[in-house]
Design a protein around this motif. Structure first.
Motif, PDB file in Angstrom:
ATOM      1  N   SER A 188      25.815  12.899   1.591  1.00 50.40           N
ATOM      2  CA  SER A 188      25.340  12.050   2.521  1.00 50.40           C
ATOM      3  C   SER A 188      25.822  10.923   2.482  1.00 50.40           C
ATOM      4  O   SER A 188      26.355  10.218   3.155  1.00 50.40           O
ATOM      5  CB  SER A 188      23.823  12.506   3.160  1.00 50.40           C
ATOM      6  N   ARG A 189      25.242  10.287   1.315  1.00 50.51           N
ATOM      7  CA  ARG A 189      25.656   8.663   1.256  1.00 50.51           C
ATOM      8  C   ARG A 189      27.013   8.618   0.847  1.00 50.51           C
ATOM      9  O   ARG A 189      27.277   7.507   1.498  1.00 50.51           O
ATOM     10  CB  ARG A 189      24.769   8.220  -0.234  1.00 50.51           C
ATOM     11  N   VAL A 190      27.713   9.454   0.047  1.00 56.93           N
ATOM     12  CA  VAL A 190      29.240   9.259  -0.013  1.00 56.93           C
ATOM     13  C   VAL A 190      29.829   9.252   1.309  1.00 56.93           C
ATOM     14  O   VAL A 190      30.792   8.505   1.394  1.00 56.93           O
ATOM     15  CB  VAL A 190      29.388  10.018  -1.139  1.00 56.93           C
ATOM     16  N   ALA A 191      29.522  10.448   2.002  1.00 54.65           N
ATOM     17  CA  ALA A 191      30.140  10.404   3.330  1.00 54.65           C
ATOM     18  C   ALA A 191      30.076   9.446   4.201  1.00 54.65           C
ATOM     19  O   ALA A 191      30.949   8.640   4.648  1.00 54.65           O
ATOM     20  CB  ALA A 191      29.662  11.768   4.101  1.00 54.65           C
ATOM     21  N   ARG A 192      28.683   8.906   4.304  1.00 52.88           N
ATOM     22  CA  ARG A 192      28.678   7.754   5.101  1.00 52.88           C
ATOM     23  C   ARG A 192      29.385   6.365   4.660  1.00 52.88           C
ATOM     24  O   ARG A 192      29.751   5.386   5.325  1.00 52.88           O
ATOM     25  CB  ARG A 192      27.129   7.583   5.254  1.00 52.88           C
ATOM     26  N   ALA A 193      29.282   6.235   3.236  1.00 56.13           N
ATOM     27  CA  ALA A 193      29.896   5.130   2.600  1.00 56.13           C
ATOM     28  C   ALA A 193      31.571   5.118   3.134  1.00 56.13           C
ATOM     29  O   ALA A 193      31.967   4.370   3.206  1.00 56.13           O
ATOM     30  CB  ALA A 193      29.877   5.160   1.139  1.00 56.13           C
ATOM     31  N   ARG A 203      26.554   2.212  -1.628  1.00 56.73           N
ATOM     32  CA  ARG A 203      27.438   1.766  -2.604  1.00 56.73           C
ATOM     33  C   ARG A 203      27.043   2.400  -3.770  1.00 56.73           C
ATOM     34  O   ARG A 203      27.950   2.656  -4.602  1.00 56.73           O
ATOM     35  CB  ARG A 203      27.048   0.256  -2.641  1.00 56.73           C
ATOM     36  N   GLU A 204      25.958   2.527  -4.259  1.00 59.41           N
ATOM     37  CA  GLU A 204      25.779   3.217  -5.435  1.00 59.41           C
ATOM     38  C   GLU A 204      26.186   4.469  -5.761  1.00 59.41           C
ATOM     39  O   GLU A 204      26.960   4.936  -6.690  1.00 59.41           O
ATOM     40  CB  GLU A 204      24.080   3.334  -5.724  1.00 59.41           C
ATOM     41  N   ALA A 205      25.894   5.178  -4.709  1.00 58.37           N
ATOM     42  CA  ALA A 205      26.510   6.832  -4.681  1.00 58.37           C
ATOM     43  C   ALA A 205      27.937   6.760  -4.566  1.00 58.37           C
ATOM     44  O   ALA A 205      28.631   7.686  -5.248  1.00 58.37           O
ATOM     45  CB  ALA A 205      25.921   7.477  -3.688  1.00 58.37           C
ATOM     46  N   PHE A 206      28.453   5.962  -3.825  1.00 57.63           N
ATOM     47  CA  PHE A 206      29.976   5.969  -3.850  1.00 57.63           C
ATOM     48  C   PHE A 206      30.717   5.316  -5.305  1.00 57.63           C
ATOM     49  O   PHE A 206      31.659   6.044  -5.511  1.00 57.63           O
ATOM     50  CB  PHE A 206      30.485   4.543  -2.891  1.00 57.63           C
ATOM     51  N   LEU A 249      34.333  -5.312   0.249  1.00 60.32           N
ATOM     52  CA  LEU A 249      34.533  -4.110   1.054  1.00 60.32           C
ATOM     53  C   LEU A 249      33.052  -3.438   0.480  1.00 60.32           C
ATOM     54  O   LEU A 249      32.049  -2.866   1.205  1.00 60.32           O
ATOM     55  CB  LEU A 249      35.452  -3.057   1.119  1.00 60.32           C
ATOM     56  N   LEU A 250      32.914  -3.245  -0.850  1.00 63.72           N
ATOM     57  CA  LEU A 250      31.718  -2.515  -1.307  1.00 63.72           C
ATOM     58  C   LEU A 250      30.495  -3.363  -1.088  1.00 63.72           C
ATOM     59  O   LEU A 250      29.416  -2.524  -0.826  1.00 63.72           O
ATOM     60  CB  LEU A 250      32.172  -2.373  -3.113  1.00 63.72           C
ATOM     61  N   ASP A 251      30.648  -4.558  -1.287  1.00 67.31           N
ATOM     62  CA  ASP A 251      29.430  -5.281  -0.715  1.00 67.31           C
ATOM     63  C   ASP A 251      29.054  -5.132   0.605  1.00 67.31           C
ATOM     64  O   ASP A 251      27.671  -5.347   0.809  1.00 67.31           O
ATOM     65  CB  ASP A 251      29.519  -7.018  -1.122  1.00 67.31           C
ATOM     66  N   GLY A 252      29.920  -4.841   1.536  1.00 65.95           N
ATOM     67  CA  GLY A 252      29.463  -4.425   2.819  1.00 65.95           C
ATOM     68  C   GLY A 252      28.641  -3.172   3.296  1.00 65.95           C
ATOM     69  O   GLY A 252      28.186  -2.752   4.012  1.00 65.95           O
ATOM     70  N   LEU A 253      28.622  -2.435   1.952  1.00 65.11           N
ATOM     71  CA  LEU A 253      27.885  -1.096   2.046  1.00 65.11           C
ATOM     72  C   LEU A 253      26.628  -1.109   2.027  1.00 65.11           C
ATOM     73  O   LEU A 253      26.138  -2.118   0.934  1.00 65.11           O
ATOM     74  CB  LEU A 253      28.380   0.016   1.156  1.00 65.11           C
ATOM     75  N   ALA A 254      25.853  -0.507   2.410  1.00 74.09           N
ATOM     76  CA  ALA A 254      24.131  -0.530   2.127  1.00 74.09           C
ATOM     77  C   ALA A 254      24.046  -0.194   0.734  1.00 74.09           C
ATOM     78  O   ALA A 254      24.693   0.555   0.187  1.00 74.09           O
ATOM     79  CB  ALA A 254      23.662   0.739   2.901  1.00 74.09           C
ATOM     80  N   ALA A 255      22.937  -0.532  -0.048  1.00 73.70           N
ATOM     81  CA  ALA A 255      23.002  -0.489  -1.351  1.00 73.70           C
ATOM     82  C   ALA A 255      23.012   1.038  -1.948  1.00 73.70           C
ATOM     83  O   ALA A 255      23.590   1.098  -2.927  1.00 73.70           O
ATOM     84  CB  ALA A 255      21.591  -1.139  -1.915  1.00 73.70           C
ATOM     85  N   GLU A 256      22.306   1.862  -1.179  1.00 74.10           N
ATOM     86  CA  GLU A 256      22.316   3.410  -1.752  1.00 74.10           C
ATOM     87  C   GLU A 256      23.503   3.820  -1.462  1.00 74.10           C
ATOM     88  O   GLU A 256      24.029   4.791  -2.044  1.00 74.10           O
ATOM     89  CB  GLU A 256      21.217   3.953  -0.618  1.00 74.10           C
ATOM     90  N   PRO A 268      25.160  -3.406  -6.134  1.00 76.03           N
ATOM     91  CA  PRO A 268      24.702  -4.531  -5.251  1.00 76.03           C
ATOM     92  C   PRO A 268      23.692  -5.425  -6.036  1.00 76.03           C
ATOM     93  O   PRO A 268      22.869  -5.004  -6.706  1.00 76.03           O
ATOM     94  CB  PRO A 268      24.046  -3.889  -3.865  1.00 76.03           C
ATOM     95  N   GLY A 269      23.783  -6.556  -5.709  1.00 76.25           N
ATOM     96  CA  GLY A 269      22.839  -7.779  -6.568  1.00 76.25           C
ATOM     97  C   GLY A 269      22.970  -7.862  -8.001  1.00 76.25           C
ATOM     98  O   GLY A 269      22.264  -8.672  -8.611  1.00 76.25           O
ATOM     99  N   VAL A 270      24.050  -7.359  -8.613  1.00 78.06           N
ATOM    100  CA  VAL A 270      23.853  -7.431 -10.155  1.00 78.06           C
ATOM    101  C   VAL A 270      24.821  -8.592 -10.508  1.00 78.06           C
ATOM    102  O   VAL A 270      25.798  -9.099 -10.008  1.00 78.06           O
ATOM    103  CB  VAL A 270      24.744  -6.219 -10.557  1.00 78.06           C
ATOM    104  N   ARG A 271      24.078  -9.413 -11.544  1.00 73.59           N
ATOM    105  CA  ARG A 271      24.671 -10.661 -12.033  1.00 73.59           C
ATOM    106  C   ARG A 271      24.551 -10.214 -13.478  1.00 73.59           C
ATOM    107  O   ARG A 271      23.900  -9.440 -13.986  1.00 73.59           O
ATOM    108  CB  ARG A 271      23.875 -11.771 -11.744  1.00 73.59           C
ATOM    109  N   GLU A 272      25.569 -11.166 -14.144  1.00 71.01           N
ATOM    110  CA  GLU A 272      25.474 -11.079 -15.739  1.00 71.01           C
ATOM    111  C   GLU A 272      25.840  -9.814 -16.204  1.00 71.01           C
ATOM    112  O   GLU A 272      25.021  -9.125 -17.015  1.00 71.01           O
ATOM    113  CB  GLU A 272      24.275 -11.896 -16.325  1.00 71.01           C
ATOM    114  N   VAL A 273      26.678  -9.145 -15.897  1.00 70.13           N
ATOM    115  CA  VAL A 273      27.092  -7.777 -16.283  1.00 70.13           C
ATOM    116  C   VAL A 273      27.071  -7.549 -17.680  1.00 70.13           C
ATOM    117  O   VAL A 273      26.453  -6.351 -18.335  1.00 70.13           O
ATOM    118  CB  VAL A 273      28.464  -7.175 -15.719  1.00 70.13           C
TER     119      VAL A 273
END
Length: 190
Positions: A161-166, A132-135, A123-130, A39-44
């Protein structure tokens, strides 16, 4: 460590240029994919380059406590965090007319693929940052939960836990649009 990527890292840390090139070839796709989905990444491209610059400086001290791939993704995560922090201090704007013109100039087949990518990123942007990162780390890059925990600097249970919630969040986001399509609704309230 007994994997090829870690072997390349150790050899590159000792100055082997062939191993350094092999290390980049073996990891660049995962680094790019990981960064592009945070999330929030620009200029990959710039972040990928910065990741490898930091890695080169640290390669001589790479101790192999984790795989080199996991170690490199942890560096990429720190690079992304630094970029997001800097971006919040100096937000940038995009020229909407430029984006619209570029989208209209694309052939129809490409636009369809782009549309699908936009939906997936949405869809990925709709996830909470933590979450999304884990997923992204476990489901898109295929890291083990232990490797993802190392990359994200959290306990393994937190990653699970984060993956399950994602997953739950993604299913909840998808479910209304599937129901709307089956019922012939556009999804608009009314």
């Amino acid at each position: 460590m007994n994997d090829d990527i870690s072997g390349y890292a150790f050899a590159a840390g000792r100055g082997d240029q062939v191993a350094a090139a092999a290390f980049v070839r073996a990891t660049q796709h995962d680094v790019r994919r990981f960064l592009a989905n945070l999330p929030g990444v620009r200029e990959v491209d710039d972040l990928v380059q910065e990741t490898y610059l930091r890695a080169w400086r640290s390669l001589p001290s790479f101790a192999g406590r984790s795989t080199a791939r996991t170690w490199l993704l942890a560096i990429a995560r720190r690079v992304a965090v630094d970029q997001v922090r800097a971006a919040t201090c100096r937000p940038r704007t995009a020229n909407l007319a430029d984006w619209q013109a570029a989208a209209e100039a694309m052939p129809a087949g490409v636009r369809t693929g782009v549309d699908e990518q936009v939906v997936l990123h949405g869809l990925l942007d709709g996830l909470a940052a933590e979450r999304r990162e884990a997923f992204v780390a476990t489901q898109l890059l295929g890291l083990s939960y232990a490797e993802a925990a190392h990359v994200c600097d959290v306990p393994v249970g937190t990653i699970r836990s984060r993956v399950a919630r994602a997953r739950e969040d993604l299913i909840a986001m998808i479910r209304p649009s599937v129901v709307d399509r089956r019922c012939g609704r556009s999804g608009a309230a009314g």
